[in-house]
Motif scaffolding. Structure first.
Motif, PDB file in Angstrom:
ATOM      1  N   VAL A  11      30.140  22.137  28.035  1.00  0.00           N
ATOM      2  CA  VAL A  11      31.140  22.894  28.776  1.00  0.00           C
ATOM      3  C   VAL A  11      31.919  21.958  29.693  1.00  0.00           C
ATOM      4  O   VAL A  11      31.331  21.103  30.378  1.00  0.00           O
ATOM      5  CB  VAL A  11      30.470  24.016  29.597  1.00  0.00           C
ATOM      6  N   LEU A  12      33.230  22.107  29.701  1.00  0.00           N
ATOM      7  CA  LEU A  12      34.080  21.411  30.667  1.00  0.00           C
ATOM      8  C   LEU A  12      34.197  22.305  31.898  1.00  0.00           C
ATOM      9  O   LEU A  12      34.696  23.427  31.820  1.00  0.00           O
ATOM     10  CB  LEU A  12      35.458  21.141  30.071  1.00  0.00           C
ATOM     11  N   LEU A  18      33.909  12.127  33.366  1.00  0.00           N
ATOM     12  CA  LEU A  18      32.905  12.515  32.385  1.00  0.00           C
ATOM     13  C   LEU A  18      31.827  13.419  32.975  1.00  0.00           C
ATOM     14  O   LEU A  18      31.172  14.167  32.252  1.00  0.00           O
ATOM     15  CB  LEU A  18      32.268  11.254  31.782  1.00  0.00           C
ATOM     16  N   ASP A  19      31.662  13.350  34.299  1.00  0.00           N
ATOM     17  CA  ASP A  19      30.673  14.206  34.951  1.00  0.00           C
ATOM     18  C   ASP A  19      31.051  15.680  34.878  1.00  0.00           C
ATOM     19  O   ASP A  19      30.215  16.555  35.144  1.00  0.00           O
ATOM     20  CB  ASP A  19      30.497  13.792  36.416  1.00  0.00           C
ATOM     21  N   ARG A  20      32.293  15.978  34.500  1.00  0.00           N
ATOM     22  CA  ARG A  20      32.721  17.375  34.350  1.00  0.00           C
ATOM     23  C   ARG A  20      32.240  17.987  33.037  1.00  0.00           C
ATOM     24  O   ARG A  20      32.421  19.193  32.805  1.00  0.00           O
ATOM     25  CB  ARG A  20      34.239  17.460  34.430  1.00  0.00           C
ATOM     26  N   LEU A  21      31.666  17.180  32.164  1.00  0.00           N
ATOM     27  CA  LEU A  21      31.104  17.682  30.909  1.00  0.00           C
ATOM     28  C   LEU A  21      29.637  18.028  31.144  1.00  0.00           C
ATOM     29  O   LEU A  21      28.820  17.166  31.476  1.00  0.00           O
ATOM     30  CB  LEU A  21      31.236  16.637  29.807  1.00  0.00           C
ATOM     31  N   PHE A  91      38.571  27.553  33.591  1.00  0.00           N
ATOM     32  CA  PHE A  91      37.252  26.951  33.407  1.00  0.00           C
ATOM     33  C   PHE A  91      36.185  28.005  33.671  1.00  0.00           C
ATOM     34  O   PHE A  91      36.419  28.963  34.408  1.00  0.00           O
ATOM     35  CB  PHE A  91      37.073  25.770  34.370  1.00  0.00           C
ATOM     36  N   PRO A  92      34.999  27.834  33.095  1.00  0.00           N
ATOM     37  CA  PRO A  92      34.587  26.759  32.185  1.00  0.00           C
ATOM     38  C   PRO A  92      35.257  26.908  30.812  1.00  0.00           C
ATOM     39  O   PRO A  92      35.656  28.004  30.428  1.00  0.00           O
ATOM     40  CB  PRO A  92      33.072  26.929  32.082  1.00  0.00           C
ATOM     41  N   ARG A  93      35.379  25.795  30.116  1.00  0.00           N
ATOM     42  CA  ARG A  93      36.023  25.767  28.804  1.00  0.00           C
ATOM     43  C   ARG A  93      35.158  24.960  27.846  1.00  0.00           C
ATOM     44  O   ARG A  93      34.687  23.877  28.194  1.00  0.00           O
ATOM     45  CB  ARG A  93      37.423  25.133  28.911  1.00  0.00           C
ATOM     46  N   ILE A  94      34.944  25.499  26.660  1.00  0.00           N
ATOM     47  CA  ILE A  94      34.302  24.748  25.587  1.00  0.00           C
ATOM     48  C   ILE A  94      35.410  24.062  24.801  1.00  0.00           C
ATOM     49  O   ILE A  94      36.233  24.726  24.184  1.00  0.00           O
ATOM     50  CB  ILE A  94      33.474  25.663  24.673  1.00  0.00           C
ATOM     51  N   ARG A 329      31.894   6.416  13.730  1.00  0.00           N
ATOM     52  CA  ARG A 329      30.563   6.545  14.320  1.00  0.00           C
ATOM     53  C   ARG A 329      30.271   8.025  14.523  1.00  0.00           C
ATOM     54  O   ARG A 329      31.191   8.832  14.680  1.00  0.00           O
ATOM     55  CB  ARG A 329      30.499   5.793  15.653  1.00  0.00           C
ATOM     56  N   THR A 330      28.975   8.355  14.546  1.00  0.00           N
ATOM     57  CA  THR A 330      28.556   9.752  14.703  1.00  0.00           C
ATOM     58  C   THR A 330      27.537   9.866  15.837  1.00  0.00           C
ATOM     59  O   THR A 330      26.656   9.014  15.972  1.00  0.00           O
ATOM     60  CB  THR A 330      27.938  10.277  13.393  1.00  0.00           C
ATOM     61  N   TYR A 331      27.684  10.918  16.641  1.00  0.00           N
ATOM     62  CA  TYR A 331      26.764  11.208  17.741  1.00  0.00           C
ATOM     63  C   TYR A 331      26.316  12.663  17.650  1.00  0.00           C
ATOM     64  O   TYR A 331      27.072  13.513  17.169  1.00  0.00           O
ATOM     65  CB  TYR A 331      27.462  11.031  19.096  1.00  0.00           C
ATOM     66  N   PRO A 332      25.133  12.986  18.176  1.00  0.00           N
ATOM     67  CA  PRO A 332      24.802  14.404  18.366  1.00  0.00           C
ATOM     68  C   PRO A 332      25.674  14.995  19.474  1.00  0.00           C
ATOM     69  O   PRO A 332      26.075  14.273  20.396  1.00  0.00           O
ATOM     70  CB  PRO A 332      23.323  14.383  18.760  1.00  0.00           C
ATOM     71  N   LEU A 333      25.976  16.275  19.364  1.00  0.00           N
ATOM     72  CA  LEU A 333      26.857  16.919  20.344  1.00  0.00           C
ATOM     73  C   LEU A 333      26.362  16.719  21.772  1.00  0.00           C
ATOM     74  O   LEU A 333      27.165  16.533  22.690  1.00  0.00           O
ATOM     75  CB  LEU A 333      26.965  18.418  20.035  1.00  0.00           C
ATOM     76  N   GLN A 334      25.060  16.732  21.973  1.00  0.00           N
ATOM     77  CA  GLN A 334      24.523  16.600  23.324  1.00  0.00           C
ATOM     78  C   GLN A 334      24.905  15.261  23.960  1.00  0.00           C
ATOM     79  O   GLN A 334      24.929  15.129  25.186  1.00  0.00           O
ATOM     80  CB  GLN A 334      22.993  16.746  23.303  1.00  0.00           C
ATOM     81  N   ASP A 335      25.244  14.271  23.127  1.00  0.00           N
ATOM     82  CA  ASP A 335      25.624  12.952  23.638  1.00  0.00           C
ATOM     83  C   ASP A 335      27.145  12.805  23.714  1.00  0.00           C
ATOM     84  O   ASP A 335      27.688  11.703  23.563  1.00  0.00           O
ATOM     85  CB  ASP A 335      25.049  11.855  22.733  1.00  0.00           C
ATOM     86  N   LEU A 336      27.850  13.892  23.986  1.00  0.00           N
ATOM     87  CA  LEU A 336      29.310  13.860  24.021  1.00  0.00           C
ATOM     88  C   LEU A 336      29.847  12.860  25.047  1.00  0.00           C
ATOM     89  O   LEU A 336      30.847  12.189  24.802  1.00  0.00           O
ATOM     90  CB  LEU A 336      29.854  15.264  24.316  1.00  0.00           C
ATOM     91  N   ARG A 337      29.209  12.746  26.192  1.00  0.00           N
ATOM     92  CA  ARG A 337      29.698  11.782  27.191  1.00  0.00           C
ATOM     93  C   ARG A 337      29.688  10.369  26.619  1.00  0.00           C
ATOM     94  O   ARG A 337      30.669   9.624  26.754  1.00  0.00           O
ATOM     95  CB  ARG A 337      28.842  11.839  28.454  1.00  0.00           C
ATOM     96  N   ALA A 338      28.589   9.984  25.987  1.00  0.00           N
ATOM     97  CA  ALA A 338      28.502   8.645  25.388  1.00  0.00           C
ATOM     98  C   ALA A 338      29.522   8.488  24.262  1.00  0.00           C
ATOM     99  O   ALA A 338      30.124   7.422  24.097  1.00  0.00           O
ATOM    100  CB  ALA A 338      27.091   8.400  24.853  1.00  0.00           C
ATOM    101  N   ALA A 339      29.739   9.554  23.503  1.00  0.00           N
ATOM    102  CA  ALA A 339      30.717   9.514  22.417  1.00  0.00           C
ATOM    103  C   ALA A 339      32.131   9.300  22.971  1.00  0.00           C
ATOM    104  O   ALA A 339      32.920   8.535  22.402  1.00  0.00           O
ATOM    105  CB  ALA A 339      30.642  10.791  21.595  1.00  0.00           C
TER     106      ALA A 339
END
Length: 358
Positions: A11-12, A18-21, A91-94, A329-339
């Protein structure tokens, strides 16, 4: 299948860094309204628009490049008009403009036979009340998008696709490729000479493939270490980002960069040429000598709105194998900040994708 009441997603919570994610595991699964379908999301991907919406870069208060606030945002300067449409964002926004998934439920006025269809979601959709005009909204901006396990969308914006590609590969297409194809169709590009800026990014690399598909001679602008990858995608020539493009050498310029280099792009068009833009990552404020525009009979196109035929054409190209996914590259959704951090490094070619459902 049994549809749960709650889901996981990112959620944004507001404009900023990035801390807003925020990762959540207690989000209500949306319920499809009349004319809508519920999609179980398989994969998503990252686009510049996700970052720009997070930071509020679309606000008229921001005059610099997209990188200047990508990590930390712009503070409270952007609250009134930081949304993609130029209005305030709620907000919040997905977020998440790219979506590949499966229809698992439907609202009234949607055929039950749609359940079970594998679909891609139109990233750029008609704005509410736009009628036949050019108003547009982006999936994941004006409404919740694909950065969660389930999402709802108008049935006509969930387009069935038959393909042997994986969900991740298919999720790399919607936003970037439809933007590039919309630019190309607006310019009526044929077997001509075209210059593509930002060619290693999602939209740029898509434009290289799509322009080559139409028989164009493609000059891509990128960094030297990406030359081989861009040639594999169909670029005939690769021009370094700090090099001056040859004057009056191109029929069409497909520009995603803008910024200080912009006057050289205009000079690169021969008389009667067409300049097309759908981005300004190097900065939105440019200088134009109007004499260049009218004395050389140039045409300028800003591209956001897409008729439904653009996405239908894109799906047809995918099904026919005429274009291919470029997944860096591929990331799991939970790692969106790193992505997003990897995305902002700009060392990749193509798309960074997110696995939502294994």
């Amino acid at each position: 299948m049994t549809i749960p009441g709650m889901m996981k997603g990112m959620v944004l919570t507001g404009h900023g860094g990035l801390d807003r994610l925020e990762w959540r595991e207690d989000l209500p699964v949306p319920v499809p309204a009349a004319g809508e379908v519920l999609i179980r999301v398989g994969a998503a991907a990252i686009n510049n628009t996700d970052v720009n919406t997070r930071t509020g870069w679309y606000s008229k208060a921001i005059r610099g490049d997209t990188a200047s606030g990508a990590a930390k945002g712009y503070g409270n300067l952007v609250e009134k008009d930081g949304g993609w449409s130029g209005a305030a964002l709620s907000f919040p926004r997905i977020q998440g403009a790219d979506c590949c998934g499966e229809i698992v439920a439907h609202g009234t006025d949607v055929p039950a036979a749609r359940v079970g269809e594998r679909v891609l979601v139109r990233a750029v959709q008609p704005a509410a009340g736009a009628g036949t005009g050019v108003g547009a909204s982006t999936f994941g901006s004006e409404r919740d998008g694909a950065f969660a396990e389930y999402t709802c969308v108008a049935s006509e914006n969930a387009v069935a696709i038959q393909s042997g590609l994986s969900d991740v590969e298919l999720a790399s297409f919607p936003c970037a490729f439809s933007t590039a194809e919309g630019m190309i169709q607006r310019a009526s590009l044929g077997a001509e000479r075209v210059l593509v800026t930002g060619a290693s990014g999602g939209v740029g690399s898509a434009a290289v493939q799509l322009a080559r598909r139409r028989g164009a001679h493609v000059t891509a602008v990128s960094s030297p270490q990406k030359v081989d990858a861009l040639r594999e995608l169909g670029a005939d020539e690769v021009l370094a980002r700090d090099a001056e493009p040859p004057a009056q050498a191109f029929d069409v310029v497909l520009d995603l960069v803008g910024g200080a280099w912009w006057p050289a792009l205009v000079e690169a068009l021969h008389p009667g040429g067409r300049y097309v833009t759908a981005g300004a990552i190097a900065g939105p404020i440019v200088e134009l000598d109007l004499r260049t525009l009218y004395l050389r009979d140039l045409a300028f196109f800003g591209c956001t709105h897409q008729p439904a035929s653009v996405f239908a054409d894109l799906v047809r190209y995918i099904e026919a194998g005429e274009i291919r996914p470029v997944v860096a590259r591929t990331y799991p959704l939970q790692d969106l900040r790193a992505a997003q951090e990897a995305f902002l490094s700009k060392v990749h070619v193509g798309k960074i994708c997110l696995v939502v459902r294994e």
